[in-house]
Design a protein around this motif. Sequence first.
Motif, PDB file in Angstrom:
ATOM      1  N   MET A  71      10.675   3.493  10.756  1.00  0.00           N
ATOM      2  CA  MET A  71      11.099   3.096  12.038  1.00  0.00           C
ATOM      3  C   MET A  71      11.792   4.118  12.964  1.00  0.00           C
ATOM      4  N   MET A  72      12.586   5.132  12.449  1.00  0.00           N
ATOM      5  CA  MET A  72      12.967   6.074  13.020  1.00  0.00           C
ATOM      6  C   MET A  72      12.229   7.049  13.953  1.00  0.00           C
ATOM      7  N   PHE A  73      11.067   7.186  13.722  1.00  0.00           N
ATOM      8  CA  PHE A  73      10.432   8.062  14.341  1.00  0.00           C
ATOM      9  C   PHE A  73       8.792   7.655  14.682  1.00  0.00           C
ATOM     10  N   GLU A  74       8.319   6.309  14.127  1.00  0.00           N
ATOM     11  CA  GLU A  74       7.123   5.841  14.409  1.00  0.00           C
ATOM     12  C   GLU A  74       7.342   4.530  15.201  1.00  0.00           C
ATOM     13  N   ARG A  75       6.445   4.399  16.292  1.00  0.00           N
ATOM     14  CA  ARG A  75       6.632   3.380  17.129  1.00  0.00           C
ATOM     15  C   ARG A  75       5.472   2.120  16.774  1.00  0.00           C
ATOM     16  N   HIS A  76       4.539   2.426  15.910  1.00  0.00           N
ATOM     17  CA  HIS A  76       3.651   1.480  15.606  1.00  0.00           C
ATOM     18  C   HIS A  76       3.255   1.587  14.058  1.00  0.00           C
ATOM     19  N   LEU A  77       3.906   0.721  13.036  1.00  0.00           N
ATOM     20  CA  LEU A  77       3.780   0.923  11.628  1.00  0.00           C
ATOM     21  C   LEU A  77       2.628  -0.066  11.078  1.00  0.00           C
ATOM     22  N   PRO A  78       2.103   0.586  10.008  1.00  0.00           N
ATOM     23  CA  PRO A  78       1.111  -0.350   9.500  1.00  0.00           C
ATOM     24  C   PRO A  78       1.404  -2.110   9.214  1.00  0.00           C
ATOM     25  N   VAL A  97       3.928 -27.950  14.777  1.00  0.00           N
ATOM     26  CA  VAL A  97       4.159 -26.698  15.042  1.00  0.00           C
ATOM     27  C   VAL A  97       3.804 -25.758  13.879  1.00  0.00           C
ATOM     28  N   ASP A  98       2.994 -24.524  14.142  1.00  0.00           N
ATOM     29  CA  ASP A  98       3.191 -23.570  12.970  1.00  0.00           C
ATOM     30  C   ASP A  98       3.856 -22.495  13.196  1.00  0.00           C
ATOM     31  N   VAL A  99       4.849 -22.403  12.054  1.00  0.00           N
ATOM     32  CA  VAL A  99       5.812 -21.460  11.891  1.00  0.00           C
ATOM     33  C   VAL A  99       5.565 -20.237  11.019  1.00  0.00           C
ATOM     34  N   VAL A 100       5.163 -19.201  11.976  1.00  0.00           N
ATOM     35  CA  VAL A 100       4.768 -18.057  11.149  1.00  0.00           C
ATOM     36  C   VAL A 100       6.241 -17.211  10.775  1.00  0.00           C
ATOM     37  N   ALA A 101       6.295 -17.015   9.305  1.00  0.00           N
ATOM     38  CA  ALA A 101       7.276 -16.316   8.786  1.00  0.00           C
ATOM     39  C   ALA A 101       7.133 -15.188   8.105  1.00  0.00           C
ATOM     40  N   PHE A 102       7.639 -13.902   8.698  1.00  0.00           N
ATOM     41  CA  PHE A 102       7.464 -12.819   7.975  1.00  0.00           C
ATOM     42  C   PHE A 102       8.510 -12.440   7.236  1.00  0.00           C
ATOM     43  N   GLN A 103       8.109 -11.924   6.029  1.00  0.00           N
ATOM     44  CA  GLN A 103       9.187 -11.526   4.944  1.00  0.00           C
ATOM     45  C   GLN A 103       9.925 -10.185   5.224  1.00  0.00           C
ATOM     46  N   GLY A 104      11.101 -10.036   4.799  1.00  0.00           N
ATOM     47  CA  GLY A 104      11.553  -8.701   5.087  1.00  0.00           C
ATOM     48  C   GLY A 104      11.441  -7.949   3.916  1.00  0.00           C
ATOM     49  N   THR A 105      12.026  -6.806   3.905  1.00  0.00           N
ATOM     50  CA  THR A 105      11.895  -5.592   3.003  1.00  0.00           C
ATOM     51  C   THR A 105      12.189  -6.257   1.464  1.00  0.00           C
ATOM     52  N   ASP A 106      11.060  -5.966   0.776  1.00  0.00           N
ATOM     53  CA  ASP A 106      11.088  -6.426  -0.704  1.00  0.00           C
ATOM     54  C   ASP A 106      12.110  -5.382  -1.535  1.00  0.00           C
ATOM     55  N   ASP A 107      11.808  -5.291  -2.826  1.00  0.00           N
ATOM     56  CA  ASP A 107      12.674  -4.541  -3.618  1.00  0.00           C
ATOM     57  C   ASP A 107      11.811  -3.177  -4.113  1.00  0.00           C
ATOM     58  N   THR A 108      10.827  -2.810  -3.458  1.00  0.00           N
ATOM     59  CA  THR A 108       9.997  -1.685  -3.522  1.00  0.00           C
ATOM     60  C   THR A 108      10.666  -0.480  -2.703  1.00  0.00           C
ATOM     61  N   LEU A 109      10.140   1.017  -3.345  1.00  0.00           N
ATOM     62  CA  LEU A 109      10.848   1.766  -2.534  1.00  0.00           C
ATOM     63  C   LEU A 109       9.740   2.089  -1.196  1.00  0.00           C
ATOM     64  N   THR A 110       8.299   1.557  -1.568  1.00  0.00           N
ATOM     65  CA  THR A 110       7.398   1.576  -0.351  1.00  0.00           C
ATOM     66  C   THR A 110       8.049   0.983   0.907  1.00  0.00           C
ATOM     67  N   GLY A 111       8.433  -0.221   0.442  1.00  0.00           N
ATOM     68  CA  GLY A 111       8.998  -1.208   1.541  1.00  0.00           C
ATOM     69  C   GLY A 111      10.304  -0.478   2.306  1.00  0.00           C
ATOM     70  N   TRP A 112      11.090   0.106   1.463  1.00  0.00           N
ATOM     71  CA  TRP A 112      12.167   0.846   2.321  1.00  0.00           C
ATOM     72  C   TRP A 112      11.777   2.074   2.802  1.00  0.00           C
ATOM     73  N   LYS A 113      10.759   2.801   2.328  1.00  0.00           N
ATOM     74  CA  LYS A 113      10.219   3.936   3.244  1.00  0.00           C
ATOM     75  C   LYS A 113       9.673   3.521   4.681  1.00  0.00           C
ATOM     76  N   ASP A 115       0.977  -1.110   0.104  1.00  0.00           N
ATOM     77  CA  ASP A 115      -0.147  -0.006  -0.066  1.00  0.00           C
ATOM     78  C   ASP A 115       0.810   1.161   0.040  1.00  0.00           C
ATOM     79  N   GLU A 116       1.193   1.944  -1.149  1.00  0.00           N
ATOM     80  CA  GLU A 116       2.063   3.016  -1.379  1.00  0.00           C
ATOM     81  C   GLU A 116       1.553   4.330  -0.382  1.00  0.00           C
ATOM     82  N   ALA A 117       0.152   4.269  -0.510  1.00  0.00           N
ATOM     83  CA  ALA A 117      -0.690   5.454   0.338  1.00  0.00           C
ATOM     84  C   ALA A 117      -0.294   5.420   1.712  1.00  0.00           C
ATOM     85  N   ARG A 118      -0.025   4.173   2.534  1.00  0.00           N
ATOM     86  CA  ARG A 118       0.114   3.851   3.807  1.00  0.00           C
ATOM     87  C   ARG A 118       1.451   3.578   4.294  1.00  0.00           C
TER      88      ARG A 118
END
Length: 378
Positions: free
Chosen positions: A146-153, A125-141, A104-107
Motif C-alpha cells: 500500500m506504500m507504493f501501489e494504489r490498486h491492490l489485487p 440488510v446485507d452486511v459485507v464484512a472484509f477480513q483484515g490481514t491474516d497470519d500469512t506473510l503474503t497478507g502482510w506483504k 495467492d502468493e504469486a500476486r
Amino acid sequence: MRHRGDNIVQYVERYADSDFWRLPFGVVDGLVLSSLCYADLELTPFGKIDNFNCTINELGQLVDAGDISRLMWNKVRGEQLLSVAADSRRFGNILMHHYRHSLDEARQQQFTVITYAVNTDIGRVDVVAFQGTDDTLTGWKEDFNMMFERHLPAQQLAVKYLEEVASLSDNKLVVTGHSKGGNLAVYAAMKCSRWTKKRIMHVYDYDGPGFLPGTFSALEKVGVAGKVIKVIPENAFFGLLLDDDPYRRLIVQSDGRSIFQHDPLTWLIDEAGNLKLAKDISLSSKLTIRTIRRWLINLSMEQRREFVEGLYRAIAKTRQTTVPGLKHYLATHFSEVVKNIRDGDQAVRQVIVDTLKLFIRSSIAETASSIRQALRRR
C-alpha cells in the motif's frame, strides 16, 4: 462507581436478548461482525462449500469456537465472542452467506470476506464484512505494498465481491471491516457502481490504513464519502497510515496498551451501548504518525517499492510462510536474515540502508519539533 466500559464480548452478552427492532443496528454491531469474520472458516466444512448458508448459532453448534479463533487478535476473547454471539438472540439468528477466501502468493494477495444477512427494523440488510490481514506473510506483504501501489489485487476483488452480493437482492447494504478489511470496505464502496452506492447505508472502517493520493476521483467519492465512519483507538497507528481524507472519525477508548490497541476486542463500550469515545489520539500516536509521514514524503514511489521488495526477499529466504513461523525463526536466526540483506544486491542493500537512515533522521526531526512546540505552549 464510574463505568469503566465493556469490551464487545460483554456488549454481546448485555444485549443478547435485544433484537435489531428494539436496538437498531449500529457501529458497535458492525464492529462485532467485523471481529467475527476473523473466524477461520477454512478449518470448517463450510470453507470447502461454495456459497454455504448457516446462522451464527448453527455455526456455534457445529464447530468448536476454540478451533476457529486462531486468527482473532486476542484468541481468548475471540473464542468468547464466537461463543456468546452464537448463543445470543441478537447475533445468533444472523445468516452468513457467500464466504470467500483467496490466498495467492504469486500476486501477493490475501482476501477473505463474508456477508451477514441481518433482519432489522427497516428490513433485511446485507452486511459485507472484509477480513483484515491474516497470519500469512503474503497478507502482510500486500499491506506493505500500500506504500507504493494504489490498486491492490485484494482491493479489486473487494469491488467485484460487493457488486456480486448487491446483484442478489434489493437489500440495503452496510460495508465494513477491521484493519486491511476497513481499507477494502472503503475501496469497494468508492469503486462500485452508482446503483450499488445508492443502497449503501454505512461504511464502517475500523482502524484501517488509508490510501495514496489520487486513488479515488472526486466523482467516485460522491454519495459515499459522507457515509464513511472511521473508528480508531487512542493509540492509533495503522488507521492513520496514508490517511488524509476527512471522513467522520470516532476515537475509541481501549483497555489495550500501545500498538495492541489495534485489536478491536480491546475497544470499550459505554453504559448506553455506544463506543466509549476519547477526545483525541495520544501524543505518542501523533508523534509516531508524523514521523512516518515525514519519512514517506522524502521517499519516491520507486524507493518505497525497492525498500519493501528488498526486505521481503531477505525474509523469503527463511522459507517461512506465516508470521508466527517467522517470529520463531528470527528468535534463533536473526543474524542470518541480516546477512541475507548484507550479501544481497548492492543497489537494493543501499536503498534499505539509506531508507532506514532517513527514518531515523525523520524521527529525530519530528521529536525535536514536538519539543519546541511544547516549550512554546508554556
